[in-house]
Design a protein around this motif. Structure first.
Motif, PDB file in Angstrom:
ATOM      1  N   MET A  35      90.240  86.592   8.909  1.00 39.70           N
ATOM      2  CA  MET A  35      89.717  87.250  10.243  1.00 39.70           C
ATOM      3  C   MET A  35      90.120  86.105  11.103  1.00 39.70           C
ATOM      4  O   MET A  35      90.345  84.933  10.897  1.00 39.70           O
ATOM      5  CB  MET A  35      87.952  87.180  10.117  1.00 39.70           C
ATOM      6  CG  MET A  35      87.542  87.303  11.630  1.00 39.70           C
ATOM      7  SD  MET A  35      85.753  87.175  11.516  1.00 39.70           S
ATOM      8  CE  MET A  35      85.452  89.097  11.419  1.00 39.70           C
ATOM      9  N   SER A  36      90.550  86.717  12.261  1.00 35.56           N
ATOM     10  CA  SER A  36      91.217  85.526  13.238  1.00 35.56           C
ATOM     11  C   SER A  36      89.997  85.310  14.219  1.00 35.56           C
ATOM     12  O   SER A  36      88.975  85.672  13.999  1.00 35.56           O
ATOM     13  CB  SER A  36      92.173  86.379  14.182  1.00 35.56           C
ATOM     14  OG  SER A  36      91.624  87.460  14.840  1.00 35.56           O
ATOM     15  N   VAL A  37      90.280  84.042  14.611  1.00 40.81           N
ATOM     16  CA  VAL A  37      89.277  83.310  15.519  1.00 40.81           C
ATOM     17  C   VAL A  37      89.089  84.306  16.933  1.00 40.81           C
ATOM     18  O   VAL A  37      88.053  84.426  17.071  1.00 40.81           O
ATOM     19  CB  VAL A  37      89.819  82.037  16.099  1.00 40.81           C
ATOM     20  CG1 VAL A  37      88.943  81.442  16.983  1.00 40.81           C
ATOM     21  CG2 VAL A  37      90.046  81.270  15.051  1.00 40.81           C
ATOM     22  N   ARG A  38      89.985  85.108  17.258  1.00 40.97           N
ATOM     23  CA  ARG A  38      90.032  85.965  18.227  1.00 40.97           C
ATOM     24  C   ARG A  38      88.930  87.155  17.826  1.00 40.97           C
ATOM     25  O   ARG A  38      88.038  87.397  18.615  1.00 40.97           O
ATOM     26  CB  ARG A  38      91.308  86.832  18.342  1.00 40.97           C
ATOM     27  CG  ARG A  38      91.462  87.979  19.146  1.00 40.97           C
ATOM     28  CD  ARG A  38      92.899  88.499  19.133  1.00 40.97           C
ATOM     29  NE  ARG A  38      93.083  89.728  19.882  1.00 40.97           N
ATOM     30  CZ  ARG A  38      93.451  89.564  21.199  1.00 40.97           C
ATOM     31  NH1 ARG A  38      93.794  88.296  21.676  1.00 40.97           N
ATOM     32  NH2 ARG A  38      93.619  90.632  21.961  1.00 40.97           N
ATOM     33  N   SER A  39      89.019  87.754  16.740  1.00 48.99           N
ATOM     34  CA  SER A  39      88.242  88.911  15.887  1.00 48.99           C
ATOM     35  C   SER A  39      86.591  87.746  15.778  1.00 48.99           C
ATOM     36  O   SER A  39      85.656  88.879  16.155  1.00 48.99           O
ATOM     37  CB  SER A  39      88.554  89.247  14.836  1.00 48.99           C
ATOM     38  OG  SER A  39      89.843  90.011  15.053  1.00 48.99           O
ATOM     39  N   LEU A  40      86.762  86.772  15.442  1.00 46.63           N
ATOM     40  CA  LEU A  40      85.367  86.230  15.166  1.00 46.63           C
ATOM     41  C   LEU A  40      84.648  85.830  16.575  1.00 46.63           C
ATOM     42  O   LEU A  40      83.446  86.200  16.654  1.00 46.63           O
ATOM     43  CB  LEU A  40      85.634  84.877  14.500  1.00 46.63           C
ATOM     44  CG  LEU A  40      84.065  84.188  14.109  1.00 46.63           C
ATOM     45  CD1 LEU A  40      83.487  84.896  13.320  1.00 46.63           C
ATOM     46  CD2 LEU A  40      84.643  82.667  13.433  1.00 46.63           C
ATOM     47  N   CYS A  41      85.271  85.696  17.710  1.00 46.61           N
ATOM     48  CA  CYS A  41      84.690  85.574  18.911  1.00 46.61           C
ATOM     49  C   CYS A  41      84.061  86.892  19.357  1.00 46.61           C
ATOM     50  O   CYS A  41      82.928  86.978  19.869  1.00 46.61           O
ATOM     51  CB  CYS A  41      85.695  84.799  19.848  1.00 46.61           C
ATOM     52  SG  CYS A  41      86.102  83.345  19.826  1.00 46.61           S
ATOM     53  N   LEU A  42      84.866  87.752  19.089  1.00 47.45           N
ATOM     54  CA  LEU A  42      84.519  89.403  19.749  1.00 47.45           C
ATOM     55  C   LEU A  42      83.208  89.575  18.837  1.00 47.45           C
ATOM     56  O   LEU A  42      82.492  90.445  19.361  1.00 47.45           O
ATOM     57  CB  LEU A  42      85.698  90.187  19.301  1.00 47.45           C
ATOM     58  CG  LEU A  42      86.727  90.017  20.346  1.00 47.45           C
ATOM     59  CD1 LEU A  42      87.805  91.262  20.178  1.00 47.45           C
ATOM     60  CD2 LEU A  42      86.214  90.388  21.826  1.00 47.45           C
ATOM     61  N   ALA A  43      83.398  89.363  17.376  1.00 44.75           N
ATOM     62  CA  ALA A  43      82.079  89.799  16.558  1.00 44.75           C
ATOM     63  C   ALA A  43      80.944  88.998  16.949  1.00 44.75           C
ATOM     64  O   ALA A  43      79.831  89.657  17.056  1.00 44.75           O
ATOM     65  CB  ALA A  43      82.362  89.561  15.215  1.00 44.75           C
ATOM     66  N   ILE A  44      81.014  87.842  17.072  1.00 48.73           N
ATOM     67  CA  ILE A  44      79.671  86.893  17.736  1.00 48.73           C
ATOM     68  C   ILE A  44      79.249  87.393  19.113  1.00 48.73           C
ATOM     69  O   ILE A  44      78.189  87.706  19.293  1.00 48.73           O
ATOM     70  CB  ILE A  44      80.149  85.409  17.873  1.00 48.73           C
ATOM     71  CG1 ILE A  44      80.511  85.027  16.486  1.00 48.73           C
ATOM     72  CG2 ILE A  44      79.065  84.706  18.600  1.00 48.73           C
ATOM     73  CD1 ILE A  44      80.783  83.477  16.272  1.00 48.73           C
TER      74      ILE A  44
END
Length: 183
Positions: free
Chosen positions: A1-10
């Motif tokens: 998982m990219s940090v980008r996707s993690l930010c969007l998920a949060i």
């Protein structure tokens, strides 16, 4: 998982500051998915904002600089869904304890015993945290994920309890003088 996707998920669970995103990714419900440092979160948020996937607003604070609060946009939500629909990468698992176990024959038995006790204590703490947050949540995915984590920790603890002595025996056997081992 990219940090980008993690930010969007949060952010799909609610608005957050960069600090809150970091906290969720290290200590919160998102800490099981990927690691994200401040040095990676803020550049990712800046890119997401420039691409229209998140918005940012400033909230004044008494005696402090204004805090930036990020929100996911419809486009950001769509990108997150697209990402989640892709085949996932294999789960990764890194364990300093398993490095000790791998080298049990080179270590004194008391080091192995201490490592086992530390690992059990860590697993029990994880279980405590997971069951402590057991208050009924209205989010079915969160409930399922927490139950999965509890099951994994219970299996780990059971394995350590059932097979920990075998790991200590590896160290004990390796520590015996050659003449003792031949008997």
């Amino acid at each position: 998982m990219s940090v980008r996707s993690l930010c969007l998920a949060i952010l799909s669970f609610g608005d957050a500051t960069g600090y809150e995103i970091r906290k969720e990714s290290t200590d919160g419900r998102f800490s099981y998915f990927d690691d994200a440092s401040f040095g990676s979160i803020y550049p990712a948020l800046a890119r997401l904002e420039s691409e229209g996937l998140v918005t940012v607003r400033e909230e004044p604070q008494a005696g402090k600089p204004a805090r930036k609060v990020y929100s996911i946009t419809e486009a950001g939500h769509a990108e997150l869904i697209d990402y989640l629909c892709e085949p996932q990468a294999p789960d990764t698992f890194k364990s300093p304890f398993l490095l000790i176990a791998l080298n049990a024959a080179q270590l004194p038995p008391d080091v192995i015993r201490r490592a086992l006790e530390r690992r059990k204590a860590q697993v029990l703490e994880e279980l405590r945290l997971l069951t402590e947050s057991d208050e009924e949540c209205n989010h079915p995915g969160s409930n399922w994920t927490r139950s999965y984590g509890i099951a994994c920790m219970n299996c780990t603890l059971a394995y350590l309890e059932e097979h920990g002595n075998a790991l200590v025996k590896i160290a004990e056997d390796a520590a015996k003088p050659v003449s003792d081992a031949a008997e």
